[in-house]
Scaffold this motif. Structure first.
Motif, mmCIF file in Angstrom:
data_model
loop_
_atom_site.group_PDB
_atom_site.id
_atom_site.type_symbol
_atom_site.label_atom_id
_atom_site.label_comp_id
_atom_site.label_asym_id
_atom_site.label_seq_id
_atom_site.Cartn_x
_atom_site.Cartn_y
_atom_site.Cartn_z
ATOM 1 N N ALA A 145 1.445 -5.116 -28.614
ATOM 2 C CA ALA A 145 1.897 -6.103 -29.176
ATOM 3 C C ALA A 145 2.426 -5.847 -31.192
ATOM 4 C CB ALA A 145 0.683 -7.102 -29.326
ATOM 5 N N THR A 146 1.916 -5.097 -32.204
ATOM 6 C CA THR A 146 2.464 -4.588 -32.888
ATOM 7 C C THR A 146 3.590 -3.510 -33.327
ATOM 8 O OG1 THR A 146 0.586 -2.918 -32.289
ATOM 9 C CG2 THR A 146 -0.175 -4.826 -33.759
ATOM 10 N N GLY A 147 4.192 -2.939 -31.741
ATOM 11 C CA GLY A 147 5.067 -2.430 -32.152
ATOM 12 C C GLY A 147 6.313 -3.308 -32.799
ATOM 13 N N GLY A 148 7.637 -2.560 -32.723
ATOM 14 C CA GLY A 148 8.843 -3.053 -33.130
ATOM 15 C C GLY A 148 9.220 -4.258 -32.314
ATOM 16 N N VAL A 149 8.914 -4.745 -30.728
ATOM 17 C CA VAL A 149 9.801 -5.836 -29.822
ATOM 18 C C VAL A 149 8.215 -6.955 -29.758
ATOM 19 C CG1 VAL A 149 9.460 -6.529 -27.432
ATOM 20 C CG2 VAL A 149 10.849 -4.117 -28.873
ATOM 21 N N GLY A 150 6.692 -5.647 -29.533
ATOM 22 C CA GLY A 150 5.501 -6.850 -29.652
ATOM 23 C C GLY A 150 5.856 -7.987 -31.103
ATOM 24 N N ALA A 168 -3.887 -4.215 -28.871
ATOM 25 C CA ALA A 168 -3.508 -3.039 -30.284
ATOM 26 C C ALA A 168 -4.779 -2.147 -30.072
ATOM 27 C CB ALA A 168 -3.138 -4.097 -31.313
ATOM 28 N N SER A 169 -4.626 -0.945 -31.534
ATOM 29 C CA SER A 169 -5.669 -0.593 -31.358
ATOM 30 C C SER A 169 -6.284 -1.093 -33.008
ATOM 31 C CB SER A 169 -5.308 0.402 -32.643
ATOM 32 O OG SER A 169 -4.504 0.738 -33.629
ATOM 33 N N PRO A 170 -7.974 -1.283 -32.787
ATOM 34 C CA PRO A 170 -8.402 -2.160 -33.866
ATOM 35 C C PRO A 170 -8.005 -1.891 -35.424
ATOM 36 C CG PRO A 170 -10.090 -0.860 -32.139
ATOM 37 C CD PRO A 170 -9.143 -0.284 -32.286
ATOM 38 N N ALA A 171 -7.608 -1.014 -35.526
ATOM 39 C CA ALA A 171 -6.745 -1.230 -37.204
ATOM 40 C C ALA A 171 -5.652 -1.905 -37.353
ATOM 41 C CB ALA A 171 -6.107 0.091 -37.510
ATOM 42 N N ASN A 172 -5.493 -2.162 -35.799
ATOM 43 C CA ASN A 172 -3.401 -3.490 -35.865
ATOM 44 C C ASN A 172 -4.520 -4.736 -36.010
ATOM 45 O OD1 ASN A 172 -1.798 -2.330 -37.036
ATOM 46 N ND2 ASN A 172 -1.418 -1.230 -35.342
ATOM 47 N N HIS A 173 -5.897 -4.822 -35.768
ATOM 48 C CA HIS A 173 -6.081 -6.567 -35.120
ATOM 49 C C HIS A 173 -5.852 -7.698 -36.316
ATOM 50 C CE1 HIS A 173 -8.521 -5.324 -31.143
ATOM 51 N NE2 HIS A 173 -6.887 -4.595 -31.805
ATOM 52 N N ALA A 185 -8.609 -4.500 -28.242
ATOM 53 C CA ALA A 185 -8.183 -3.621 -28.258
ATOM 54 C C ALA A 185 -8.131 -3.385 -26.798
ATOM 55 C CB ALA A 185 -10.277 -3.406 -28.424
ATOM 56 N N TYR A 186 -7.469 -2.200 -26.813
ATOM 57 C CA TYR A 186 -7.160 -1.844 -25.514
ATOM 58 C C TYR A 186 -7.625 -0.670 -24.920
ATOM 59 C CZ TYR A 186 -3.853 1.508 -28.181
ATOM 60 O OH TYR A 186 -3.457 2.354 -29.773
ATOM 61 N N GLY A 187 -8.328 -0.107 -23.528
ATOM 62 C CA GLY A 187 -9.212 1.110 -22.961
ATOM 63 C C GLY A 187 -9.979 0.150 -22.127
ATOM 64 N N ASP A 217 -3.064 1.857 -17.363
ATOM 65 C CA ASP A 217 -4.239 1.464 -17.243
ATOM 66 C C ASP A 217 -4.002 -0.115 -18.036
ATOM 67 O OD1 ASP A 217 -5.278 3.752 -16.526
ATOM 68 O OD2 ASP A 217 -6.478 4.118 -18.762
ATOM 69 N N ASN A 218 -3.127 -0.706 -18.777
ATOM 70 C CA ASN A 218 -3.400 -2.269 -19.314
ATOM 71 C C ASN A 218 -2.845 -3.079 -17.950
ATOM 72 O OD1 ASN A 218 -3.604 -0.964 -21.709
ATOM 73 N ND2 ASN A 218 -1.767 -0.791 -22.657
ATOM 74 N N ILE A 219 -1.474 -2.182 -17.025
ATOM 75 C CA ILE A 219 -1.150 -3.620 -15.550
ATOM 76 C C ILE A 219 -2.060 -3.423 -15.289
ATOM 77 C CG2 ILE A 219 0.386 -3.471 -13.622
ATOM 78 C CD1 ILE A 219 1.916 -3.127 -16.500
ATOM 79 N N LEU A 245 11.173 -5.209 -13.653
ATOM 80 C CA LEU A 245 11.743 -4.307 -15.538
ATOM 81 C C LEU A 245 12.528 -5.244 -16.045
ATOM 82 C CD1 LEU A 245 12.290 -1.666 -17.291
ATOM 83 C CD2 LEU A 245 13.765 -0.717 -15.797
ATOM 84 N N VAL A 246 12.512 -5.762 -16.914
ATOM 85 C CA VAL A 246 12.773 -6.463 -17.576
ATOM 86 C C VAL A 246 14.139 -5.570 -18.955
ATOM 87 C CG1 VAL A 246 13.440 -8.447 -19.265
ATOM 88 C CG2 VAL A 246 11.779 -8.509 -16.993
ATOM 89 N N ARG A 247 15.623 -5.823 -18.881
ATOM 90 C CA ARG A 247 16.065 -4.920 -19.235
ATOM 91 C C ARG A 247 16.795 -6.048 -20.819
ATOM 92 N NH1 ARG A 247 17.692 -0.270 -17.841
ATOM 93 N NH2 ARG A 247 17.130 0.105 -15.456
ATOM 94 N N VAL A 248 16.804 -5.563 -21.822
ATOM 95 C CA VAL A 248 17.106 -6.549 -23.275
ATOM 96 C C VAL A 248 19.757 -7.006 -22.655
ATOM 97 C CG1 VAL A 248 18.825 -4.635 -24.123
ATOM 98 C CG2 VAL A 248 17.777 -6.843 -25.574
ATOM 99 N N GLN A 249 19.166 -8.232 -23.463
ATOM 100 C CA GLN A 249 20.066 -9.008 -22.862
ATOM 101 C C GLN A 249 20.888 -9.059 -24.208
ATOM 102 O OE1 GLN A 249 21.110 -10.178 -20.095
ATOM 103 N NE2 GLN A 249 19.988 -9.037 -19.103
ATOM 104 N N LYS A 290 4.405 6.984 -30.829
ATOM 105 C CA LYS A 290 4.005 5.464 -30.650
ATOM 106 C C LYS A 290 3.044 4.797 -30.578
ATOM 107 C CE LYS A 290 5.936 7.482 -25.378
ATOM 108 N NZ LYS A 290 4.994 7.526 -24.159
ATOM 109 N N HIS A 291 3.370 4.669 -32.028
ATOM 110 C CA HIS A 291 2.002 3.993 -32.946
ATOM 111 C C HIS A 291 2.470 3.483 -34.639
ATOM 112 C CE1 HIS A 291 -1.095 4.789 -29.934
ATOM 113 N NE2 HIS A 291 -1.117 5.621 -30.235
ATOM 114 N N THR A 292 3.963 3.118 -34.140
ATOM 115 C CA THR A 292 4.484 2.500 -35.734
ATOM 116 C C THR A 292 3.588 0.805 -35.039
ATOM 117 O OG1 THR A 292 6.381 4.202 -35.257
ATOM 118 C CG2 THR A 292 6.540 1.932 -36.472
ATOM 119 N N ARG A 293 4.081 0.270 -36.746
ATOM 120 C CA ARG A 293 3.721 -0.818 -36.523
ATOM 121 C C ARG A 293 5.258 -1.076 -37.302
ATOM 122 N NH1 ARG A 293 -0.289 -3.350 -41.395
ATOM 123 N NH2 ARG A 293 -2.269 -2.802 -39.735
#
Ligand SMILES: NC(=O)c1ccc[n+]([C@@H]2O[C@H](COP(=O)([O-])OP(=O)(O)OC[C@H]3O[C@@H](n4cnc5c(N)ncnc54)[C@H](OP(=O)(O)O)[C@@H]3O)[C@@H](O)[C@H]2O)c1
Length: 303
Positions: A145-150, A168-173, A185-187, A217-219, A245-249, A290-293
Motif C-alpha cells: 500500500a505504500t508503493g507508487g500504485v498503493g 506495509a513495513s512498520p516504518a511506513n505505518h 505489518a506484513y510477515g 504469503d500475503n495472498i 491478474l488486472v492490467r492497467v487501462q 522494492k521498498h520505495t515509498r
C-alpha cells in the motif's frame, strides 16, 4: 540527444546513457523536450529481459515535458505546451516522440517531479477501483500500500468512502495513516493481525483485496479472509497461482482527471527521490529494492 539504453539484459549496471539520433515527428505525433520521467517496476522487468524483446533496448514508459514540434494531423495541442505522456516506450531520454493520443495537458501548478511519476501508477490505481467496484462503507485490503500504485490507490479509495487496510513495513505505518488507511505489518501472523484490525475498526469483514506486492504469503493470508473471486493481483508472479491478474487501462481522460486532483493537492503523490539521467544505475538499484515509498523520478532537464 542522450537516452538510457539497456545494452544487454541484467542488473542495473547494464544501463548506459548513450548519444542517439534525434527522433523525427511523423503524422499524428508530437516531439517533446522531456523534463521528468517516472520509473516503474515494469522498467526493471524489461531490463532483466522478463518482458521479451531484444537488447539493446530503450527503457521508460512515461514522461512530462514541453512540446517542441507537432506532426501532421495533430490538433488541440500547441508548441511550447506542457504535457504528460503515457505508453511512451523509451521515455528515459532528453527528447521523445509519441502519439498525440497518448498525451494530456499538464496543469501549470502541478510540480514537474510529481507529474513525472503520476501517469502509470495513478491510472493503475483507478483501474483497480473500477475493477473491484466497491461501494462506500466497504473495506479493501491492499498489499504493497505504500508503493507508487498503493499510495494513490489508498487515497482514491478513501475519497470514495472505502475503508482501506494496507500492508506495509512498520516504518511506513504513520505514512499510511496519513494517506487514510489502517496499517498492518506484513510477515508471519498477518491473518491474525488482519482479524484484529477488523475487530478494532468495527468492520464486519474485507470485501475485496488487491495484491501489489507479488508476495505469495500475503495472498495466502488474504484467502483466509477474502474469497478468491474478490481477490485480484497486479503482479504476474502471484497471478500464476490462480489469482486474477488486472492490467492497467490507460486513457488521456483518466490522466487528465488524476492531474487535476494532484494539481489542487486533493491527491498527494509522494516522490521519494529524483535522479539526473546520468544516475540511472543508482535509480534502478533503488527501484530493485522494492521498498520505495511513492515514486522514483528521473529529472532530465530543468523546466
Ligand atoms: N498489471 C499492471 O498493469 C500493473 C501496473 C502497474 C504496476 N504493476 C505492478 O504492481 C506492483 C506494484 O507497483 P508499484 O509501482 O506500486 O511498486 P513499488 O512502488 O516498487 O512498490 C514498493 C512498495 O512495496 C512494498 N512492499 C515490499 N515488500 C512487501 C511485502 N512483502 N508486503 C507488502 N508490501 C511490500 C514496500 O513497502 P515497505 O517498504 O513498507 O516494505 C514499498 O512501499 C509491481 O509489481 C508492478 O510491476 C502492474
Amino acid at each position: 540527444m542522450r537516452a538510457v539504453v539497456a545494452t544487454r539484459f541484467g542488473g542495473p549496471d547494464v544501463l548506459e546513457v548513450l548519444d542517439l539520433p534525434e527522433p523525427t515527428v511523423g503524422p499524428g505525433q508530437v516531439k517533446v523536450d522531456v523534463v521528468t520521467a517516472g520509473l516503474n517496476p515494469v522498467d526493471a522487468m524489461m531490463r532483466r529481459g522478463e518482458m521479451g524483446g531484444q537488447a539493446p533496448l530503450r527503457l521508460g514508459t512515461e514522461l512530462v515535458g514541453r512540446i517542441t514540434e507537432i506532426g501532421p494531423g495533430v490538433t488541440g495541442f500547441t508548441v511550447g505546451e506542457e504535457i504528460i505522456g503515457f505508453g511512451a516506450l523509451g521515455s528515459y531520454a532528453e527528447t521523445h516522440v509519441l502519439p498525440a493520443t497518448q498525451i494530456a495537458p499538464k496543469p501549470a501548478p502541478l510540480d514537474w517531479n510529481v507529474a513525472g511519476g503520476l501517469s502509470g501508477v495513478g491510472q493503475t490505481a483507478l483501474t483497480v477501483l473500477d475493477t473491484l467496484a466497491l461501494t462506500p462503507g466497504q473495506t479493501l485490503l491492499a498489499h504493497g500500500a505504500t508503493g507508487g500504485v498503493g499510495s494513490l490507490l489508498v487515497q482514491l479509495a478513501h475519497r470514495a468512502g472505502i475503508h482501506v487496510i494496507g500492508t506495509a513495513s512498520p516504518a511506513n505505518h504513520d505514512y499510511l495513516r496519513r494517506l487514510g488507511a489502517t496499517p498492518v505489518a506484513y510477515g508471519p501472523g498477518l491473518a491474525d493481525r488482519l482479524r484484529t484490525a477488523l475487530r478494532e475498526g468495527d468492520h464486519p469483514g474485507i470485501d475485496a483485496a488487491v495484491d501489489m506486492s507479488g508476495v505469495w504469503d500475503n495472498i495466502e493470508s488474504t484467502l483466509e479472509l477474502v474469497p478468491l473471486n474478490r481477490t485480484i493481483t497486479l503482479v504476474p508472479a502471484t497471478a500464476q497461482r490462480s489469482v486474477p491478474l488486472v492490467r492497467v487501462q490507460r486513457s488521456a481522460a483518466r490522466l487528465t482527471h488524476l492531474a487535476a486532483l494532484a494539481a489542487t493537492g486533493e491527491l498527494h503523490a509522494e516522490v521519494q527521490e529524483t535522479f539526473p539521467l546520468d544516475d540511472i544505475v543508482r535509480a534502478h538499484t533503488q527501484l530493485d529494492t522494492k521498498h520505495t515509498r511513492g515514486k522514483l523520478v528521473l529529472r532530465i532537464r530543468e523546466a
